[in-house]
Design a protein around this motif. Structure first.
Motif, PDB file in Angstrom:
ATOM      1  N   ASP A  53      37.021  45.131  35.623  1.00  0.00           N
ATOM      2  CA  ASP A  53      35.872  45.692  34.911  1.00  0.00           C
ATOM      3  C   ASP A  53      36.005  47.199  34.834  1.00  0.00           C
ATOM      4  N   LEU A  54      36.351  47.697  33.650  1.00  0.00           N
ATOM      5  CA  LEU A  54      36.556  49.129  33.484  1.00  0.00           C
ATOM      6  C   LEU A  54      35.266  49.918  33.606  1.00  0.00           C
ATOM      7  N   CYS A  69      50.169  41.179  36.029  1.00  0.00           N
ATOM      8  CA  CYS A  69      49.747  42.574  35.861  1.00  0.00           C
ATOM      9  C   CYS A  69      48.779  42.705  34.684  1.00  0.00           C
ATOM     10  N   LYS A  70      49.107  42.080  33.551  1.00  0.00           N
ATOM     11  CA  LYS A  70      48.252  42.142  32.366  1.00  0.00           C
ATOM     12  C   LYS A  70      46.911  41.473  32.612  1.00  0.00           C
ATOM     13  N   LYS A  71      46.935  40.348  33.326  1.00  0.00           N
ATOM     14  CA  LYS A  71      45.698  39.637  33.633  1.00  0.00           C
ATOM     15  C   LYS A  71      44.768  40.495  34.477  1.00  0.00           C
ATOM     16  N   LYS A 100      44.597  31.242  38.353  1.00  0.00           N
ATOM     17  CA  LYS A 100      43.401  32.016  38.028  1.00  0.00           C
ATOM     18  C   LYS A 100      42.552  32.323  39.249  1.00  0.00           C
ATOM     19  N   SER A 145      52.886  39.212  33.495  1.00  0.00           N
ATOM     20  CA  SER A 145      51.700  38.467  33.051  1.00  0.00           C
ATOM     21  C   SER A 145      50.553  38.628  34.048  1.00  0.00           C
ATOM     22  N   ILE A 161      44.700  43.755  34.653  1.00  0.00           N
ATOM     23  CA  ILE A 161      44.198  44.855  33.830  1.00  0.00           C
ATOM     24  C   ILE A 161      43.103  44.363  32.878  1.00  0.00           C
ATOM     25  N   GLU A 162      43.329  43.200  32.266  1.00  0.00           N
ATOM     26  CA  GLU A 162      42.353  42.649  31.318  1.00  0.00           C
ATOM     27  C   GLU A 162      41.036  42.301  32.003  1.00  0.00           C
ATOM     28  N   GLU A 163      41.127  41.728  33.199  1.00  0.00           N
ATOM     29  CA  GLU A 163      39.936  41.236  33.871  1.00  0.00           C
ATOM     30  C   GLU A 163      39.214  42.291  34.696  1.00  0.00           C
ATOM     31  N   ASN A 214      41.663  36.092  40.428  1.00  0.00           N
ATOM     32  CA  ASN A 214      40.260  36.503  40.524  1.00  0.00           C
ATOM     33  C   ASN A 214      39.943  37.064  41.906  1.00  0.00           C
TER      34      ASN A 214
END
Length: 238
Positions: free
Chosen positions: A31-32, A23-25, A201, A21, A27-29, A205
């Motif tokens: 900024d690509l 790891c996913k966070k 969080k 979870s 990747i999601e957050e 961050n």
């Protein structure tokens, strides 16, 4: 050929601690938009991909919860090191896919191209010194043992359809002792200890911001070096 080395993050922690979870966070957050090359911005590699193929006898044991998947010997250490060293050097790799039903690697593989950021997650990713040495950031997800147990029970009984008695017996006999002997001691190698996993969080961050700062700094340094090399070779930058 672009052989830029990736920024590698190791995310460790006990079973059901929330590593995936987190790891996913990340990747999601992440900024690509920071990725200005043709490379992948970020990819994830799970240590679970490197479980060994089990013998017929070991498969019988695994089906009744009598095989220790949380022990370092359960992983193909040579293949894991070989693959991660290639990733660390900026080379493409073929990642194994482990079949948890038949306890062996599938014929198919996942092809992974070079990336700016690679997240390597698993219960023992901080266990081996050679693997730790290729990591730029080491994270330990520190979740309460009761929370991890309840998550494990729900996951194995509902998602995998396993008998509650077998799940609890396996946890007591193998998972808990292996965590205390092999996984928990790796906490001392972590640069960041993340309590509560994906629910933290603020901690996530801070990790993301650090990654961004490193990537931006590295890209700026690379651009400066390229301009200097062009200047020294007599080629004017556009």
């Amino acid at each position: 050929m672009d052989m830029k080395r990736p920024f590698i993050i190791g995310i460790a922690g006990g079973t059901a601690s929330g590593k995936t979870s987190v790891c996913k966070k990340v990747i999601e957050e992440l900024d690509l938009a920071e990725n200005s090359s043709n490379r992948n911005a970020v990819v994830a590699v799970s240590q679970d991909s490197f479980y060994k193929d089990l013998s017929p006898h070991e498969k019988d044991l695994a089906k009744v919860g009598e095989y220790n998947f949380d022990h370092p010997d359960a992983f193909d250490e040579d293949l894991m090191k070989e693959t991660m060293l290639k990733i660390a050097s900026g080379k493409p790799v073929n990642l194994p896919i482990y079949d948890r039903i038949n306890f062996k690697r599938e014929r198919e593989v996942i092809h992974i191209e070079p990336a700016d950021v690679v997240i390597f997650e698993g219960i023992l990713v901080l266990y081996d010194k050679d693997l730790r040495n290729i990591m730029h950031m080491k994270v330990f997800v520190d979740t309460d043992s009761d929370t991890r147990l309840s998550r494990r029970v729900l996951r194995d009984t509902k998602e995998k359809g396993r008998d509650l008695g077998i799940v609890l017996s396996h946890y007591t006999k193998y998972v808990k002792p292996a965590f205390e002997e092999f996984t928990l001691p790796t906490k001392k190698h972590a640069d960041v200890i993340l309590p509560r996993g994906a629910d933290n969080k603020v901690g996530i961050n801070l990790i993301i911001q650090h990654i961004k700062d490193i990537i931006i700094s590295d890209n700026q340094l690379t651009s400066t070096r390229r301009r200097r090399q062009k200047s020294e070779s007599g080629v004017r930058p556009h």
